[in-house]
Design an enzyme around this catalytic site. Structure first.
Site, PDB file in Angstrom:
ATOM      1  N   CYS B 130       0.811  -1.229   0.000  1.00 49.65           N
ATOM      2  CA  CYS B 130       0.000   0.000   0.000  1.00 49.65           C
ATOM      3  C   CYS B 130       0.842   1.276   0.000  1.00 49.65           C
ATOM      4  O   CYS B 130       0.483   2.261  -0.657  1.00 49.65           O
ATOM      5  CB  CYS B 130      -0.945  -0.007   1.198  1.00 49.65           C
ATOM      6  SG  CYS B 130      -0.145  -0.435   2.756  1.00 49.65           S
ATOM      7  N   HIS B 244      -3.318   6.405   4.326  1.00 50.12           N
ATOM      8  CA  HIS B 244      -1.902   6.709   4.513  1.00 50.12           C
ATOM      9  C   HIS B 244      -1.575   8.093   3.947  1.00 50.12           C
ATOM     10  O   HIS B 244      -2.201   8.534   2.981  1.00 50.12           O
ATOM     11  CB  HIS B 244      -1.031   5.710   3.735  1.00 50.12           C
ATOM     12  CG  HIS B 244      -0.972   4.334   4.311  1.00 50.12           C
ATOM     13  ND1 HIS B 244      -1.598   3.971   5.479  1.00 50.12           N
ATOM     14  CD2 HIS B 244      -0.329   3.218   3.869  1.00 50.12           C
ATOM     15  CE1 HIS B 244      -1.343   2.686   5.731  1.00 50.12           C
ATOM     16  NE2 HIS B 244      -0.577   2.203   4.769  1.00 50.12           N
TER      17      HIS B 244
END
Lengths: 341, 341
Positions: B130, B244
């Protein structure tokens, strides 16, 4: 008989003000008399200091008669307005705001780095920006041995840098989020609970850097007395209460190894190495909170620089202590006014 | 008459599993039949899919008979153990774990970058890490025009990357902190409430880099098909639930301006520019959550590189969507199995 100094605290009701009191106490800073100054709103309330109740007085230009040392932490506007009156009254001002930091007549001091500059003062000594202090305490002993020519810093900054009200807002907005209640922020104009955002200071439309980032760049150059050090920095707030973290990558003039950095930092004042790879234990704000030292870990070669001149590390320090109150008290401890004949 | 594919989801009860379902639904992914697979613990429970209750079955090597597409998100161990059985049964595996990413026989795909690699698969296609996806979606269109030779990345990673239990633990430990109750973590072995910590993956004792950082380095080189790109990265978790952020500084082979970067990114697939200097509004996890695009802002010259070859920016993306489930579904959409004759 020695005369213990009369100390004034400007902004005594703030997050840093409270830490001034606690830090003086803990370090047995000699205080003949404490003057607790704040806005009219807080005047008449009391604070506890060494077993006494001190009545908070409203800050005016006349507050500084007989004051030897004035610790300011009430924002740049208050410092600009009242520090000259304090100096005129004969006090030495240690100013936690950004008001005078870049003034060539004002020393900008981190005692571990440039304590000697204190004697150049003309009434005001400036306490550097908290993000600058956090980076520079560990970088300085490296820089002295092997000049740092470039550094790239990403910060993970706590609410405390925006004051006690911002800390309270982080707590209250988080509570509201968890309870599923709406929350309207008053201090930080962005949602703070479980969120991250670019530092909430104005952006220079030319460079695209915010004020916090510009401070780190300019103050580093002034404190290191090195106008050529190249600095890239991204300042970001994270939902943490009172300690900042920074991911720092720096490039030295000569090759440098992580073992050399570790050896230098193991002897560096104000630095504590927290770097346990086996246990995956490194600097964290929750550990830095309430600590005087800058915690340093993740010390390793910067794999993006094959030349072997670059190191990366991760640091954390209490924004209210080394980033503010502690550094100012350390400066005050070095003043001749501290214990006058 | 076309045959809509039989789709198996391995790890259907996890955070990514739930997003597989939601993303397929939202994108009208054709599904002839859904097989919901999980551990024995969850077998017999049901999930809702397009108005039907699907009974969760225990994952075994026999689970894949008749399956066309198998979406795996149950950790590397489960992928290593069961993906070969799925391939043997004739399914194409899109694997969200790190198990096969660096296998030279397995394409590692971000559709905006290297969709063409999908056709090289031998049964397994890997979904990248990710943190890599979040950085590479905006970096790729720049790299294509002006090769990126070096990048330095600091991440601000959400709990979701460690799974639904870590998200729950962040919520519960924060609630306990606010209530003044003790809390014993079960998933993340460090205090998470109002804290920041170095990514909780094992550290390579040689390099000092953790697994997450090593993944970013290796996967970037594989996806960009550029073994020389120099990468420094620090992976850090912050108390955020599901998106994130990354502070990225990159250096190009030729000079580059922020206006050029903005022009490239304004046309880049999967990228949304959020870069309002006047309003101090930039990418935030709270805005990226639930969004398909990688948000990009703080686009500016890296002031530490006077040569004009370097740019800094700040990005945010939903770890569960573009960082995981969405990217996997985008890969599945490009498979011929999607709608077979």
């Amino acid at each position: 008989m020695s005369h213990e100094p009369v100390v004034a605290i400007v902004g005594v009701t703030g997050a840093v003000g409270a830490e001034f009191i606690a830090t003086m106490d803990r370090r047995h800073f000699p205080v003949g008399k404490l003057k607790a100054l704040a806005s009219a709103r807080s005047a008449g309330k009391t604070i506890d200091f060494r077993g006494e109740k001190i009545v908070i007085e409203e800050l005016t230009e006349k507050s500084f008669e007989g004051v030897d040392i004035a610790l300011f932490s009430a924002g740049g506007g208050i410092s600009r307005k009242f520090a000259p009156a304090a100096v005129k009254a004969g006090a030495v001002v240690v100013d936690n705001s950004s008001a005078f930091r870049m003034d060539p007549n004002v020393p900008l001091v981190i005692p571990e780095i440039n304590a000697g500059r204190i004697r150049d003062h003309k009434g005001i000594i400036a306490n550097p920006n908290c993000s600058a202090i956090t980076a520079l305490v560990p970088l300085w002993p490296i820089h002295r041995q092997n000049r740092i020519k470039r550094m790239i810093v990403s910060t993970y900054q706590a609410a405390s840098g925006a004051g006690a009200a911002a800390m309270e807002e982080l707590v209250e907005s988080t509570r509201a989020y968890l309870d599923g209640r709406p929350f309207t922020p008053k201090v930080i104009p962005l949602p703070y609970a479980f969120n991250v955002f670019s530092h909430n200071t104005a952006i220079d439309p030319e460079t695209g850097y915010n004020d916090e980032e510009t401070k780190v760049i300019k103050e580093t150059r002034k404190i290191f007395e090195d106008d050529k050090i190249a600095i890239g920095v991204t300042c970001v707030r994270v939902p943490v209460l009172r300690a900042h973290c920074e991911a720092i990558t720096f490039e030295c003039e000569k090759p440098i190894t992580e073992d050399e950095v570790r050896a230098i930092l193991s002897k560096a004042p104000g630095v504590k190495i927290v770097d346990d790879r086996a246990k995956n234990y490194f600097p964290m704000p929750i550990d830095a909170s309430g600590q005087d030292d800058v915690l340093v870990g993740r010390i390793r070669k910067d794999l993006s620089d094959a030349s072997g001149h670059s190191i990366s590390m991760f640091v954390s320090a209490d924004q209210l202590l080394k980033g503010a109150a502690l550094n100012a008290i350390q400066i005050a401890e070095l003043l001749p006014q501290r214990a006058m004949a």
